[in-house]
Design a protein around this motif. Structure first.
Motif, mmCIF file in Angstrom:
data_model
loop_
_atom_site.group_PDB
_atom_site.id
_atom_site.type_symbol
_atom_site.label_atom_id
_atom_site.label_comp_id
_atom_site.label_asym_id
_atom_site.label_seq_id
_atom_site.Cartn_x
_atom_site.Cartn_y
_atom_site.Cartn_z
ATOM 1 N N LEU A 1 -55.689 -28.414 -36.112
ATOM 2 C CA LEU A 1 -55.101 -29.285 -37.126
ATOM 3 C C LEU A 1 -55.072 -30.703 -36.575
ATOM 4 O O LEU A 1 -54.668 -30.925 -35.433
ATOM 5 C CB LEU A 1 -53.680 -28.803 -37.444
ATOM 6 C CG LEU A 1 -52.976 -29.478 -38.624
ATOM 7 C CD1 LEU A 1 -53.634 -29.065 -39.934
ATOM 8 C CD2 LEU A 1 -51.492 -29.078 -38.638
ATOM 9 N N GLU A 2 -55.495 -31.671 -37.372
ATOM 10 C CA GLU A 2 -55.475 -33.063 -36.948
ATOM 11 C C GLU A 2 -54.190 -33.735 -37.407
ATOM 12 O O GLU A 2 -53.501 -33.257 -38.306
ATOM 13 C CB GLU A 2 -56.702 -33.800 -37.474
ATOM 14 C CG GLU A 2 -58.009 -33.271 -36.897
ATOM 15 C CD GLU A 2 -59.212 -34.046 -37.366
ATOM 16 O OE1 GLU A 2 -59.096 -34.738 -38.399
ATOM 17 O OE2 GLU A 2 -60.254 -33.964 -36.697
ATOM 18 N N LEU A 3 -53.878 -34.849 -36.775
ATOM 19 C CA LEU A 3 -52.650 -35.572 -37.089
ATOM 20 C C LEU A 3 -52.729 -36.147 -38.497
ATOM 21 O O LEU A 3 -53.587 -36.982 -38.789
ATOM 22 C CB LEU A 3 -52.448 -36.702 -36.077
ATOM 23 C CG LEU A 3 -51.079 -37.387 -36.073
ATOM 24 C CD1 LEU A 3 -50.008 -36.428 -35.560
ATOM 25 C CD2 LEU A 3 -51.118 -38.644 -35.214
ATOM 26 N N PRO A 4 -51.855 -35.713 -39.416
ATOM 27 C CA PRO A 4 -51.912 -36.214 -40.796
ATOM 28 C C PRO A 4 -51.588 -37.704 -40.856
ATOM 29 O O PRO A 4 -50.826 -38.227 -40.029
ATOM 30 C CB PRO A 4 -50.833 -35.387 -41.519
ATOM 31 C CG PRO A 4 -50.621 -34.182 -40.654
ATOM 32 C CD PRO A 4 -50.834 -34.669 -39.254
ATOM 33 N N PRO A 5 -52.157 -38.421 -41.816
ATOM 34 C CA PRO A 5 -51.854 -39.845 -41.964
ATOM 35 C C PRO A 5 -50.358 -40.096 -42.096
ATOM 36 O O PRO A 5 -49.657 -39.385 -42.814
ATOM 37 C CB PRO A 5 -52.600 -40.224 -43.256
ATOM 38 C CG PRO A 5 -53.696 -39.221 -43.365
ATOM 39 C CD PRO A 5 -53.133 -37.944 -42.807
ATOM 40 N N GLY A 6 -49.860 -41.099 -41.390
ATOM 41 C CA GLY A 6 -48.446 -41.456 -41.463
ATOM 42 C C GLY A 6 -47.566 -40.725 -40.486
ATOM 43 O O GLY A 6 -46.407 -41.111 -40.274
ATOM 44 N N SER A 7 -48.088 -39.673 -39.848
ATOM 45 C CA SER A 7 -47.245 -38.856 -38.963
ATOM 46 C C SER A 7 -46.787 -39.625 -37.720
ATOM 47 O O SER A 7 -45.647 -39.488 -37.282
ATOM 48 C CB SER A 7 -47.995 -37.600 -38.530
ATOM 49 O OG SER A 7 -48.271 -36.776 -39.629
ATOM 50 N N ALA A 8 -47.679 -40.430 -37.147
ATOM 51 C CA ALA A 8 -47.335 -41.152 -35.926
ATOM 52 C C ALA A 8 -46.194 -42.131 -36.155
ATOM 53 O O ALA A 8 -45.273 -42.241 -35.337
ATOM 54 C CB ALA A 8 -48.557 -41.887 -35.374
ATOM 55 N N SER A 9 -46.210 -42.843 -37.297
ATOM 56 C CA SER A 9 -45.143 -43.802 -37.573
ATOM 57 C C SER A 9 -43.827 -43.085 -37.852
ATOM 58 O O SER A 9 -42.754 -43.531 -37.428
ATOM 59 C CB SER A 9 -45.528 -44.711 -38.739
ATOM 60 O OG SER A 9 -45.788 -43.952 -39.905
ATOM 61 N N ARG A 10 -43.892 -41.956 -38.575
ATOM 62 C CA ARG A 10 -42.667 -41.189 -38.821
ATOM 63 C C ARG A 10 -42.091 -40.643 -37.512
ATOM 64 O O ARG A 10 -40.874 -40.654 -37.306
ATOM 65 C CB ARG A 10 -42.947 -40.036 -39.792
ATOM 66 C CG ARG A 10 -43.240 -40.482 -41.218
ATOM 67 C CD ARG A 10 -43.123 -39.324 -42.199
ATOM 68 N NE ARG A 10 -44.064 -38.256 -41.910
ATOM 69 C CZ ARG A 10 -45.300 -38.208 -42.372
ATOM 70 N NH1 ARG A 10 -45.762 -39.192 -43.147
ATOM 71 N NH2 ARG A 10 -46.108 -37.204 -42.079
#
Length: 329
Positions: free
Chosen positions: A33-42
């Motif tokens: 599974l890849e890091l979904p968009p927005g996950s890093a900022s959350r």
């Protein structure tokens, strides 16, 4: 469990015929599974991220196996003898690497809980896993905890509760042992099979108390991870793509149970095994002590582009793609 049978592979296979031990085909079938968009900022603002995945496993069988162990007065931790309980963490390999900023290892710190409302059960008490020592000066994590429910986790059967980092006045401070957050900042995290929660080890969290009205027990598992370029918080470190042999799993479980022997009656042979050196059973990760890349994490999985088999793996391991997360494709 019959005395001394914990080290017999056939005993465990007979106990759960639908599960597997050292079946490499199961691991080879895992897709990442890849890091979904927005996950890093959350993750940066809240200190945790919640998501969903198709594990490709019979999760109900896994939960039923944990409950069967509990009913037999055997620690649910023995479920980690089966391959199925390792595969979901493997599927999150790219997320762990992205959130930790590069190479990482599994810590020998893991748990499985069967929180039973019929027994008035509850999850772990409010705590921080490691506190601010698990953060760099810029707030990025040195270590993570990944929690995966194998059944529904609701407010009635003890779901997770967290205080998001941005709402916790003493988060990452010298006063982190003091709880000054507003009660309205507490966030419930109900979840179901196929969900996961990853948090840095400085946020304040706990498992709720159960209600007699709960429909079922809450079954969940967790593992801890750390960056590979740092001194180990606990040893031995485990290379994330390694398929541990049965005997190594037995030893890891023995050591973990010995740490919490005040909670369970421990088989004397298991206690003896827990005291024996374990390093020879689990090879040291090849990249231990090598500095990991610290480039900012991108929220856009597409930014990785297509990776050739002989190109560096995008997870930051330093290995070729074919030798890292491409090895199991």
């Amino acid at each position: 469990m019959e005395a001394g049978r914990f080290h017999e592979r056939d005993y465990w296979l007979a106990l759960a015929p639908g599960l597997h031990i050292e079946d490499r085909s199961l691991f080879e079938a895992v897709t990442y599974l890849e890091l979904p968009p927005g996950s890093a900022s959350r993750f940066k603002h809240d200190g945790y991220v919640q998501g969903s995945a198709d594990w490709g496993l019979d999760v109900k069988l896994m939960a039923d196996t944990v409950r069967a162990l509990s009913a037999a007065n055997v620690s649910p931790l023995f479920a980690f003898l089966y391959d199925e309980f390792w595969c979901p963490f493997l599927k999150l390999h790219l997320l762990h690497g992205a959130l930790l900023g590069g190479r990482y290892c599994l810590l020998p710190d893991f748990w499985i809980l069967d929180v039973d409302p019929k027994k008035g059960g509850a999850g772990w008490r409010p705590h921080r896993d490691k506190g601010r020592r698990a953060l760099f000066d810029d707030g990025s994590p040195k270590s993570l905890t990944t929690w995966i429910p194998l059944s529904s986790a609701t407010p009635l059967n003890g779901c997770l509760y967290v205080v998001p980092a941005q709402h916790d006045p003493t988060y990452a401070t010298a006063d982190e042992s003091e709880m000054r957050f507003e009660h309205q900042s507490i966030r419930a995290l109900p979840a179901g099979p196929g969900d996961f929660v990853i948090w840095n080890q400085a946020i304040y969290h706990w498992g709720g108390k159960t209600s007699p009205q709960a429909a079922e027990s809450r079954v969940s598992m967790a593992f801890q991870f750390q960056r590979a370029d740092l001194p180990a918080f606990n040893g031995p470190l485990i290379e994330p793509l390694q398929v541990l042999p049965f005997e190594a799993r037995v030893r890891l479980i023995a050591r973990q149970l010995y740490r919490y022997r005040h909670l369970y009656e421990l088989d004397p042979k298991l206690a003896q095994l827990a005291s024996e050196p374990i390093a020879e059973a689990i090879p040291e990760p090849a990249f231990a002590g090598v500095v990991a890349p610290t480039a900012p994490v991108s929220d856009d999985p597409a930014s990785q582009g297509k990776v050739g088999r002989n190109q560096p793996c995008p997870c930051g391991s330093g290995k070729k793609y074919k030798q890292c997360h491409g090895a199991l494709r």
